[in-house]
Design a protein around this motif. Structure first.
Motif, PDB file in Angstrom:
ATOM      1  N   LEU A 317       0.871  -1.174   0.000  1.00 45.77           N
ATOM      2  CA  LEU A 317       0.000   0.000   0.000  1.00 45.77           C
ATOM      3  C   LEU A 317       0.909   1.224   0.000  1.00 45.77           C
ATOM      4  N   LYS A 318       1.146   1.783  -1.151  1.00 48.33           N
ATOM      5  CA  LYS A 318       2.097   2.867  -1.261  1.00 48.33           C
ATOM      6  C   LYS A 318       1.601   4.112  -0.519  1.00 48.33           C
ATOM      7  N   TYR A 319       2.525   4.705   0.219  1.00 48.12           N
ATOM      8  CA  TYR A 319       2.202   5.900   0.992  1.00 48.12           C
ATOM      9  C   TYR A 319       1.960   7.105   0.105  1.00 48.12           C
ATOM     10  N   THR A 320       2.406   7.031  -1.146  1.00 50.09           N
ATOM     11  CA  THR A 320       2.222   8.165  -2.058  1.00 50.09           C
ATOM     12  C   THR A 320       0.754   8.409  -2.392  1.00 50.09           C
ATOM     13  N   HIS A 321      -0.091   7.394  -2.283  1.00 47.72           N
ATOM     14  CA  HIS A 321      -1.528   7.584  -2.475  1.00 47.72           C
ATOM     15  C   HIS A 321      -2.119   8.208  -1.204  1.00 47.72           C
ATOM     16  N   ASP A 322      -2.810   9.297  -1.367  1.00 51.51           N
ATOM     17  CA  ASP A 322      -3.354  10.012  -0.207  1.00 51.51           C
ATOM     18  C   ASP A 322      -4.355   9.170   0.572  1.00 51.51           C
ATOM     19  N   THR A 323      -5.084   8.309  -0.111  1.00 53.12           N
ATOM     20  CA  THR A 323      -6.088   7.504   0.587  1.00 53.12           C
ATOM     21  C   THR A 323      -5.459   6.400   1.432  1.00 53.12           C
ATOM     22  N   ASN A 324      -4.175   6.086   1.194  1.00 54.68           N
ATOM     23  CA  ASN A 324      -3.493   5.050   1.979  1.00 54.68           C
ATOM     24  C   ASN A 324      -2.809   5.605   3.220  1.00 54.68           C
ATOM     25  N   LYS A 325      -2.606   6.917   3.287  1.00 54.27           N
ATOM     26  CA  LYS A 325      -1.858   7.499   4.394  1.00 54.27           C
ATOM     27  C   LYS A 325      -2.512   7.293   5.755  1.00 54.27           C
ATOM     28  N   PRO A 326      -3.850   7.353   5.885  1.00 57.61           N
ATOM     29  CA  PRO A 326      -4.430   7.153   7.225  1.00 57.61           C
ATOM     30  C   PRO A 326      -4.122   5.798   7.835  1.00 57.61           C
ATOM     31  N   LEU A 327      -3.939   4.762   7.013  1.00 58.13           N
ATOM     32  CA  LEU A 327      -3.609   3.449   7.580  1.00 58.13           C
ATOM     33  C   LEU A 327      -2.237   3.475   8.248  1.00 58.13           C
ATOM     34  N   PHE A 328      -1.258   4.108   7.636  1.00 53.30           N
ATOM     35  CA  PHE A 328       0.069   4.193   8.232  1.00 53.30           C
ATOM     36  C   PHE A 328       0.040   5.019   9.521  1.00 53.30           C
ATOM     37  N   THR A 329      -0.704   6.119   9.490  1.00 57.76           N
ATOM     38  CA  THR A 329      -0.796   6.946  10.690  1.00 57.76           C
ATOM     39  C   THR A 329      -1.473   6.194  11.838  1.00 57.76           C
ATOM     40  N   SER A 330      -2.519   5.466  11.538  1.00 58.74           N
ATOM     41  CA  SER A 330      -3.247   4.719  12.577  1.00 58.74           C
ATOM     42  C   SER A 330      -2.411   3.564  13.109  1.00 58.74           C
ATOM     43  N   LEU A 331      -1.704   2.860  12.230  1.00 56.64           N
ATOM     44  CA  LEU A 331      -0.863   1.753  12.680  1.00 56.64           C
ATOM     45  C   LEU A 331       0.278   2.247  13.564  1.00 56.64           C
ATOM     46  N   PHE A 332       0.874   3.363  13.207  1.00 61.58           N
ATOM     47  CA  PHE A 332       1.969   3.899  14.018  1.00 61.58           C
ATOM     48  C   PHE A 332       1.464   4.325  15.399  1.00 61.58           C
ATOM     49  N   ALA A 333       0.307   4.979  15.446  1.00 65.36           N
ATOM     50  CA  ALA A 333      -0.260   5.379  16.742  1.00 65.36           C
ATOM     51  C   ALA A 333      -0.659   4.154  17.563  1.00 65.36           C
ATOM     52  N   HIS A 334      -1.218   3.138  16.908  1.00 65.21           N
ATOM     53  CA  HIS A 334      -1.602   1.920  17.613  1.00 65.21           C
ATOM     54  C   HIS A 334      -0.371   1.186  18.143  1.00 65.21           C
ATOM     55  N   MET A 335       0.714   1.209  17.397  1.00 62.25           N
ATOM     56  CA  MET A 335       1.957   0.588  17.847  1.00 62.25           C
ATOM     57  C   MET A 335       2.473   1.261  19.118  1.00 62.25           C
ATOM     58  N   LYS A 336       2.413   2.566  19.182  1.00 62.59           N
ATOM     59  CA  LYS A 336       2.851   3.279  20.376  1.00 62.59           C
ATOM     60  C   LYS A 336       1.920   3.007  21.559  1.00 62.59           C
TER      61      LYS A 336
END
Length: 624
Positions: A317-336
């Motif tokens: 899921l490439k981060y360059t697509h704007d619609t994919n960015k929320p998944l990376f942000t949510s996963l990083f916050a969930h990891m913390k």
């Protein structure tokens, strides 16, 4: 009906048919030999099992077996006719029993042969299916079976933090805490206001029953298959796009009240939930922040494509697509959030998932995965990861891996000794020679207050704070902020101290090795610009950021929310001036007023009514 009882019934039917044939043979005892040969053709027909009619595919085999039965029956009948006058009823019955036993044995052989044929056919079918899966271009949807051999394969058993808490503290302790929280929560008292829905099962989070149903406003599409990897992208629906425009308008004016109203109509709008999580994080409400993050992850996972299996490590899921960015942000916050709860193994699995989704690693998972592996005591896996993971630079050149691999070898040497690998002291010397500025920052951050550390940090080799490369300095700051807590163990104090002293002794005799390591460092990080400026050092901190209430008001532009907050403060002052202030409702005491006010606007939150309000209402009714 059991098989034993069925055989018993069939045997009785065969015996009855044989007895009737015996009576017919006794009536024709005076016939000549020609008539006896005719009687051979008119012998009683064998009993037909009605269950054999179900085996339509075995008709050819039955015909062959019937021909064999005819041959054997004629020979037996000739012997019976030659000795027909000498036989009695008992011998005739025994011969019929022998025939029935032969038929049963033949039936068993038929069933055995048919079962072996079916097994062979099933094996052939399964082999064809397996070949078809290898040749097909469609990704399998089995999310519970990750591909073996991939270093980033995610184990779904360790994704759930509740399972890890049960492994640490036991199921009884965790269940008792959950029951006590439910019993003490005032939100559970008014069940009429809350509706429970059966939620879809997910692997990243465990949805609560009181969450709203998934509205299906997001979906995912398969873009292409390139080099064995499958590339996907999130697609919003028309209603979600309309909600996104409303969110952007509220975000432009910092109107959190508008975001709260938006969540009432679209409870799974991802950007609104992420903003809500950030607000609660800065207002000192980590549990509410984690709950909003979990809702966003639940919505994003419900929108997954049926062929999207992130556990295999071959879905991107490439981060360059704007619609994919929320998944990376949510996963990083969930990891913390998992790390704050002490679920380090769950945080490690989330970090592996985060890195596998985009090979470019936009969130910097490579610079914290070593920390989670050390906290989860996955030492062997971390060594394998540093050897097998493909990057442009060798993994041990990064400051976090150079020091973490030495710690891994330090603990693994207690369990086993390896002659082929370098010792922990050698790895630590290499780390100190390659990144000497880490030591001074670690001593200040841990902190290490022994007198010997003053002597070590005052040496010219360890006294520098900067390396000359902005990228390397930024990575060193991230490592110290993320992993300083690991160095608080006394055993690692002595390990680092002894190695640093040995390096100082070597520097006093020869400076050539230090120059060689400086050349390696310069070749590894040649750029003068900070290539990792998109990674914030505060994002890798384990401290919870907070903001004073007067600064939180800047997030709220809508004057209605400010007036409501001021009115609430005036009421509290009046109550305080009256002498006795009314106690706040449960789960509201000692909390940020703006956070509670904004939380009350959410559709899934219900505080219930206070008992004193009911009592005051009753007193007024009595006075009237």
């Amino acid at each position: 009906m059991s098989a034993r009882y069925l055989r018993k019934v069939l045997k009785e039917q065969e015996e009855s048919s044989s007895s009737s044939s015996l009576a017919a043979a006794a009536a024709n005892t005076n016939n000549n030999s020609s008539s006896s040969s005719d009687n051979e053709d008119e012998s009683p027909k064998p009993f037909i099992n009605p269950f054999d009619l179900l085996n339509d595919n075995d008709q050819d085999q039955d015909q062959e077996s019937d021909s064999n039965d005819v041959d054997t029956s004629t020979t037996v009948k000739k012997e019976d006719n030659s000795l027909h006058n000498k036989k009695n009823a008992g011998t005739t019955v025994s011969s019929s029993n022998k025939k029935s036993k032969k038929k049963k044995n033949k039936k068993k052989n038929k069933e055995l042969s048919s079962s072996t044929n079916d097994a062979n056919s099933l094996d052939a079918i399964l082999e064809e299916l397996s070949l078809g899966e290898k040749k097909s271009d469609v990704v399998n949807g089995g999310r519970d079976r990750p591909v073996k051999g991939n270093i980033l394969q995610v184990d779904p058993r360790f994704l759930n933090a509740d399972n890890e808490l049960r492994r640490i503290f036991g199921s009884k302790v965790v269940d008792s805490v959950e029951k006590s929280n439910q019993a003490g929560s005032s939100r559970q008292n008014r069940q009429g206001r809350r509706v429970f829905h059966p939620q879809k099962k997910t692997i990243t989070v465990s949805p609560s029953e009181h969450w709203p149903r998934w509205d299906g406003s997001l979906s995912m599409e398969l873009l292409e298959n390139k080099g064995g990897c499958y590339y996907f992208r999130y697609i919003p629906s028309s209603t979600y796009s309309m909600a996104q425009r409303q969110f952007e308008q509220a975000q432009a004016t910092h109107d959190l009240n508008g975001i709260a109203i938006l969540l009432q109509h679209h409870p799974y709008h991802i950007d609104s939930l992420i903003t809500l999580a950030d607000y609660f994080k800065f207002s000192g409400e980590p549990q509410m922040s984690a709950d909003a993050t979990a809702k966003s992850l639940y919505a994003l996972e419900c929108a997954w494509h049926h062929s999207f299996n992130p556990l295999q490590g071959n879905c991107q899921l490439k981060y360059t697509h704007d619609t994919n960015k929320p998944l990376f942000t949510s996963l990083f916050a969930h990891m913390k959030n998992m790390d704050r709860r002490g679920c380090h193994r769950s945080a490690l699995e989330i970090c592996k998932l985060l890195i596998s989704l985009d090979s470019d690693d936009p969130m910097g998972g490579l610079f914290c995965i070593d920390y989670f592996a050390l906290r989860a005591e996955e030492y062997k896996w971390l060594e394998r990861f540093s050897e097998e993971y493909n990057t442009d630079n060798s993994m041990w050149l990064f400051p976090n891996f150079s020091y973490s691999l030495a710690i891994c070898r330090f603990y693994l040497e207690r369990e086993e000794t390896s002659e082929t690998k370098s010792t922990s002291s050698d790895l630590m010397k290499q780390a100190l020679m390659l990144h000497p500025s880490v030591l001074k920052k670690l001593v200040a951050k841990v902190p290490l207050k022994e007198q010997v550390w003053t002597k070590i940090t005052s040496h010219s080799f360890f006294g520098k704070d900067q390396t000359g490369s902005e990228s390397l300095d930024h990575l060193i700051n991230i490592y110290v902020e993320r992993s300083y807590i690991v160095w608080r163990l006394p055993e690692l104090h002595n390990f680092l101290k002894d190695t640093a002293l040995s390096v100082i002794e070597k520097m006093e005799t020869s400076q050539s090795e230090a120059r060689d390591w400086a050349c390696v460092r310069k070749e590894a990080f040649p750029s003068e610009k900070n290539e990792y400026s998109h990674l914030m050092v505060s994002d890798f901190s384990d401290s919870t950021p907070t903001m004073p209430p007067e600064n939180l008001q800047n997030f709220v532009i809508d004057p209605r929310l400010v007036d409501m907050h001021n009115a609430g403060g005036a009421d509290n002052q009046e109550n305080a001036g009256g002498g006795v202030a009314r106690p706040p409702p449960r789960e509201v005491a000692n909390r940020n007023a703006l956070a509670v006010l904004f939380e009350s606007m959410l559709p899934w939150v219900d505080y219930g009514a206070r008992e004193e309000d009911h009592e005051n209402g009753r007193e007024q009714d009595n006075q009237d």
